[in-house]
Scaffold this motif. Sequence first.
Motif: not given
Lengths: 309, 106
Positions: A115, A122-123, A119, A110, A43-44
């Motif tokens: 997921p 969202r970032k 995530e 989920k 995700a990052d």
Amino acid sequence: MAKQLLIDAYRGKRTPKAPWLPYAGVHCAYLIGEKANVYLQNADLLAKGVLFAAERYKVDGMPLVFDLNVEAMSMGCEANWYPDNPPAVIGHPLADKTLAEANLKIPTAKDGRWPVIVEAGRKVMEKKGDWALLGLLCGPLTLASHLRGVKIFTDVVKNKPLAGEILGFCAKVCAESARIYRDIGCEIIALVDPVASQIRPETFREFVTPACQEAIKVIHDAGRTSSFYICGDATKVLDEVCRIGTHGFAIDEQLNINYVRDMALKYGLGFGGNLKLTLALSLGIVNPREDAIVSLAAGGLTGYTFAPG
Amino acid sequence: MSEKLVVDILTLDAVQCAACQYMLEAVTALPENVRQHIQYKEWNIKGPEGINKFLEYKARVLPTIVINGDIVFESIIPMYEELLDALAARAPDVLKTEIEKVRTTE
């Protein structure tokens, strides 16, 4: 950068200039020095890549992820990962089993790969500037192909009840994906169905159009902007694409942009494309600058988004 | 070994493009006894070999299936029976026999 400019064009409105939307996809991974298979599972890195590409290319919009295998893999489809491409599904759970036997479940936020994407979304939403985030979900026929394999192209003609059952299930999956992108906050949500260009118009009308309706309703009920992306030579089904119910559509480099523009204007829809991704941007056979000028001139300023095809 | 029927699948890239993936799979998923009598290859347009093959056949769109030099399926993934028909129409006798076996057992 202008989110509203892109949304207006996607809804078929006249704009002061054509908005710009690169479908950077796993190119974002390349830009930040990562392999696609690593990037898509972190995700990052996803957020970093999307934000970096948005800034670098001064976009009006960017997809969060351009990977049509998310839904199928989240249901357990076997796939191969690649360092320079999105993964590719290689196992088809419905090839020799019914839906009940395969026990497939509609993936939620989920499950499976979602997921990581949620995530990342969202970032991105926390940090992005004045540009639209696009959620691209796997369209129903492409998803049905992943689940059933190439047999689905015979089923839609020879075994319609089975095709209807599978496409009905895929419609539910598409709607859930639309909810996930809605909840992330994506301003534009598109159903991406590349294989829908590889069937006859009557088959499109019978199976693809109905299977898109629930997802389109999710998008519209949330006040978001919808689109339908199709690849390949979609000329024969373009009228069906225009009637599917989205605010607009996007096409690839194989279509004649003048024909596409006229169809979009006729139906009052937004349309995007068709910079020559292969011939110009990848292979350099066509001069990319000249191609861009031709696309901008042909696209005009009513509903047109400048984008690769 | 008898002469094999040549089937060329012109693609953007079957890994990258779902339409190309399933056009290719239409051929690779043929029954084993049929596949034994055809020589198939994916030609993706991302390299010079694929571009030259695309130009050689005067192809117009991707993906396309070419059978023995005939452009047969352009941007339409064939039904199983359509593909068998197209192969049978151009097949040597031994392949025609194998295709008939497939048809009678299904």
